[in-house]
Design a protein around this motif. Structure first.
Motif, PDB file in Angstrom:
ATOM      1  N   HIS A 228       0.887  -1.106   0.025  1.00  0.00           N
ATOM      2  CA  HIS A 228      -0.057  -0.008  -0.005  1.00  0.00           C
ATOM      3  C   HIS A 228       0.710   1.168   0.066  1.00  0.00           C
ATOM      4  CE1 HIS A 228       1.010  -1.009   4.361  1.00  0.00           C
ATOM      5  NE2 HIS A 228       0.859   0.454   4.396  1.00  0.00           N
ATOM      6  N   ILE A 229       0.310   2.388  -0.066  1.00  0.00           N
ATOM      7  CA  ILE A 229       0.865   3.670   0.013  1.00  0.00           C
ATOM      8  C   ILE A 229       0.368   4.398   1.227  1.00  0.00           C
ATOM      9  CG2 ILE A 229       0.908   6.016  -1.075  1.00  0.00           C
ATOM     10  CD1 ILE A 229       0.532   4.537  -3.808  1.00  0.00           C
ATOM     11  N   MET A 230       1.589   5.063   1.727  1.00  0.00           N
ATOM     12  CA  MET A 230       1.323   5.485   3.024  1.00  0.00           C
ATOM     13  C   MET A 230       1.379   7.077   2.676  1.00  0.00           C
ATOM     14  SD  MET A 230       0.349   3.579   5.559  1.00  0.00           S
ATOM     15  CE  MET A 230       0.524   5.035   6.933  1.00  0.00           C
ATOM     16  N   LEU A 231       0.515   7.915   3.199  1.00  0.00           N
ATOM     17  CA  LEU A 231       0.571   9.400   3.148  1.00  0.00           C
ATOM     18  C   LEU A 231       0.927   9.702   4.473  1.00  0.00           C
ATOM     19  CD1 LEU A 231      -2.995   9.987   1.030  1.00  0.00           C
ATOM     20  CD2 LEU A 231      -0.698   9.283   0.301  1.00  0.00           C
ATOM     21  N   MET A 232       2.037  10.293   4.361  1.00  0.00           N
ATOM     22  CA  MET A 232       2.657  10.570   6.061  1.00  0.00           C
ATOM     23  C   MET A 232       2.526  11.943   6.350  1.00  0.00           C
ATOM     24  SD  MET A 232       3.630   7.522   6.987  1.00  0.00           S
ATOM     25  CE  MET A 232       4.602   7.765   8.102  1.00  0.00           C
ATOM     26  N   GLY A 233       2.352  12.327   7.520  1.00  0.00           N
ATOM     27  CA  GLY A 233       2.248  13.948   7.817  1.00  0.00           C
ATOM     28  C   GLY A 233       1.135  14.661   7.026  1.00  0.00           C
ATOM     29  N   LEU A 234       0.139  13.963   7.347  1.00  0.00           N
ATOM     30  CA  LEU A 234      -1.187  14.675   6.748  1.00  0.00           C
ATOM     31  C   LEU A 234      -1.347  16.228   7.133  1.00  0.00           C
ATOM     32  CD1 LEU A 234      -4.191  11.868   6.729  1.00  0.00           C
ATOM     33  CD2 LEU A 234      -2.879  12.490   5.018  1.00  0.00           C
ATOM     34  N   ARG A 235      -1.539  16.915   6.158  1.00  0.00           N
ATOM     35  CA  ARG A 235      -2.091  18.288   6.621  1.00  0.00           C
ATOM     36  C   ARG A 235      -3.384  18.685   6.880  1.00  0.00           C
ATOM     37  NH1 ARG A 235       1.686  18.577   1.732  1.00  0.00           N
ATOM     38  NH2 ARG A 235       3.812  19.082   2.424  1.00  0.00           N
ATOM     39  N   GLU A 236      -4.256  17.613   6.574  1.00  0.00           N
ATOM     40  CA  GLU A 236      -5.659  17.855   6.674  1.00  0.00           C
ATOM     41  C   GLU A 236      -6.400  16.384   6.656  1.00  0.00           C
ATOM     42  OE1 GLU A 236      -7.493  18.862   2.453  1.00  0.00           O
ATOM     43  OE2 GLU A 236      -6.038  20.251   2.986  1.00  0.00           O
ATOM     44  N   PRO A 237      -7.322  16.172   7.303  1.00  0.00           N
ATOM     45  CA  PRO A 237      -7.958  14.850   7.330  1.00  0.00           C
ATOM     46  C   PRO A 237      -8.531  14.423   5.998  1.00  0.00           C
ATOM     47  CG  PRO A 237      -8.829  15.800   9.052  1.00  0.00           C
ATOM     48  CD  PRO A 237      -8.203  17.055   8.235  1.00  0.00           C
ATOM     49  N   LEU A 238      -8.240  13.209   5.496  1.00  0.00           N
ATOM     50  CA  LEU A 238      -8.937  12.885   4.474  1.00  0.00           C
ATOM     51  C   LEU A 238     -10.604  12.475   4.708  1.00  0.00           C
ATOM     52  CD1 LEU A 238      -6.540   9.907   3.357  1.00  0.00           C
ATOM     53  CD2 LEU A 238      -6.435  12.416   2.749  1.00  0.00           C
ATOM     54  N   ARG A 239     -11.296  13.552   3.970  1.00  0.00           N
ATOM     55  CA  ARG A 239     -12.742  13.362   4.163  1.00  0.00           C
ATOM     56  C   ARG A 239     -13.489  12.293   3.100  1.00  0.00           C
ATOM     57  NH1 ARG A 239     -12.977  15.457   8.537  1.00  0.00           N
ATOM     58  NH2 ARG A 239     -12.283  17.873   8.877  1.00  0.00           N
ATOM     59  N   GLN A 240     -14.358  11.547   3.638  1.00  0.00           N
ATOM     60  CA  GLN A 240     -15.270  10.584   2.703  1.00  0.00           C
ATOM     61  C   GLN A 240     -15.779  11.498   1.610  1.00  0.00           C
ATOM     62  OE1 GLN A 240     -17.833   8.064   4.846  1.00  0.00           O
ATOM     63  NE2 GLN A 240     -19.250   8.159   3.190  1.00  0.00           N
ATOM     64  N   GLY A 241     -15.814  11.008   0.341  1.00  0.00           N
ATOM     65  CA  GLY A 241     -16.691  11.713  -0.788  1.00  0.00           C
ATOM     66  C   GLY A 241     -15.632  12.533  -1.380  1.00  0.00           C
ATOM     67  N   ALA A 242     -14.475  12.950  -0.930  1.00  0.00           N
ATOM     68  CA  ALA A 242     -13.433  13.676  -1.538  1.00  0.00           C
ATOM     69  C   ALA A 242     -12.780  13.049  -2.443  1.00  0.00           C
ATOM     70  CB  ALA A 242     -12.355  14.461  -0.426  1.00  0.00           C
ATOM     71  N   GLU A 243     -12.023  13.659  -3.521  1.00  0.00           N
ATOM     72  CA  GLU A 243     -11.007  13.108  -4.088  1.00  0.00           C
ATOM     73  C   GLU A 243      -9.810  13.813  -4.161  1.00  0.00           C
ATOM     74  OE1 GLU A 243     -12.499  13.450  -8.396  1.00  0.00           O
ATOM     75  OE2 GLU A 243     -13.602  11.613  -8.063  1.00  0.00           O
ATOM     76  N   VAL A 244      -8.596  13.099  -4.036  1.00  0.00           N
ATOM     77  CA  VAL A 244      -7.292  13.600  -3.456  1.00  0.00           C
ATOM     78  C   VAL A 244      -6.288  13.534  -4.574  1.00  0.00           C
ATOM     79  CG1 VAL A 244      -5.362  13.501  -1.700  1.00  0.00           C
ATOM     80  CG2 VAL A 244      -7.792  13.250  -0.899  1.00  0.00           C
ATOM     81  N   PRO A 245      -5.596  14.346  -5.006  1.00  0.00           N
ATOM     82  CA  PRO A 245      -4.694  14.385  -5.901  1.00  0.00           C
ATOM     83  C   PRO A 245      -3.495  13.556  -5.401  1.00  0.00           C
ATOM     84  CG  PRO A 245      -4.656  16.492  -5.595  1.00  0.00           C
ATOM     85  CD  PRO A 245      -5.684  15.973  -4.686  1.00  0.00           C
ATOM     86  N   LEU A 246      -2.761  12.436  -6.242  1.00  0.00           N
ATOM     87  CA  LEU A 246      -1.887  11.582  -5.689  1.00  0.00           C
ATOM     88  C   LEU A 246      -0.972  11.629  -7.211  1.00  0.00           C
ATOM     89  CD1 LEU A 246       0.209  10.203  -3.865  1.00  0.00           C
ATOM     90  CD2 LEU A 246      -1.507   8.043  -4.482  1.00  0.00           C
ATOM     91  N   THR A 247       0.303  12.044  -7.109  1.00  0.00           N
ATOM     92  CA  THR A 247       1.347  11.844  -8.189  1.00  0.00           C
ATOM     93  C   THR A 247       2.228  10.662  -7.752  1.00  0.00           C
ATOM     94  OG1 THR A 247       1.143  14.079  -8.927  1.00  0.00           O
ATOM     95  CG2 THR A 247       2.914  12.835  -9.779  1.00  0.00           C
ATOM     96  N   LEU A 248       2.077   9.567  -8.655  1.00  0.00           N
ATOM     97  CA  LEU A 248       3.122   8.467  -8.451  1.00  0.00           C
ATOM     98  C   LEU A 248       4.410   8.589  -9.272  1.00  0.00           C
ATOM     99  CD1 LEU A 248       0.219   5.728  -8.520  1.00  0.00           C
ATOM    100  CD2 LEU A 248       1.409   6.891  -6.865  1.00  0.00           C
ATOM    101  N   THR A 249       5.550   8.231  -8.905  1.00  0.00           N
ATOM    102  CA  THR A 249       6.698   8.258  -9.305  1.00  0.00           C
ATOM    103  C   THR A 249       7.135   6.769  -9.690  1.00  0.00           C
ATOM    104  OG1 THR A 249       8.086   8.677  -7.429  1.00  0.00           O
ATOM    105  CG2 THR A 249       7.492  10.573  -8.693  1.00  0.00           C
TER     106      THR A 249
END
Length: 187
Positions: free
Chosen positions: A139-160
């Motif tokens: 899995h991918i870990m999003l470390m040091g969240l700046r804001e909570p992940l909210r149900q129904g939202a779409e969060v941009p993620l760029t993979l390298t």
């Protein structure tokens, strides 16, 4: 090309009325013959990314995450990677505006205790292979969240990746207990 036409005129002048017509015809013929050959010595570095034969290409599908509680400083991201290129590749990490760091993790059991840790060197993606990142596995870990992940939202993620171009996806944030990307929202 103007230089070449000038040289043609200088060397092949024909006296009389037909002279300039023949010179222009010769220049046009030379130009017509040179156009199909223009790409013969093309530099492969000039080709658009992902267009070269055997270029690394990784497709990303079903990207999702789970809602996080207020104050929670990490979240998980899950998705499926398809290596459509001619060489093996590796998922190295990524970036997102909602977290300080994006890491690729594995999960293993040791003495009945589940441990997560970052994969040194990235996650291998074999040629023609599919790798699924899911709860309880890679899995991918999003470390040091700046804001909570909210149900129904779409969060941009760029993979390298090691070889393929970076890919940006939108993580569909599912309910806290979601087990997959296709579960209905609890609205």
């Amino acid at each position: 090309m103007t230089k070449h036409i000038g040289r043609l005129r200088g060397r092949h002048r024909v006296s009389g009325r037909a002279g300039p017509v023949r010179t222009h015809w010769a220049a046009a013929a030379l130009l017509a013959l040179s156009i199909p050959l223009a790409g013969c010595g093309a530099d492969p570095a000039d080709e658009p990314p992902g267009e070269a034969p055997g270029a690394a290409v990784v497709a990303v599908q079903a990207a999702w995450s789970r809602e996080t509680a207020p104050g929670q400083d990490a979240g998980g991201a899950f998705l499926t990677l398809d290596n459509r290129g001619a060489e093996p590749d590796r998922l190295l990490g990524g970036s997102t505006p909602v977290a300080e760091d994006v890491q690729v993790h594995s999960v293993d059991m040791a003495g009945g205790v589940m441990r997560m840790r970052e994969i040194a060197g990235g996650l291998p993606i074999p040629v023609g292979g599919t790798v699924t990142l899911e709860p309880g596995g890679y899995h991918i870990m999003l470390m040091g969240l700046r804001e909570p992940l909210r149900q129904g939202a779409e969060v941009p993620l760029t993979l390298t990746f090691e070889r393929a171009d970076a890919v940006t996806v939108a993580l569909d944030v599912r309910p806290i207990g979601a087990e997959g990307p296709g579960e209905a929202h609890d609205d």
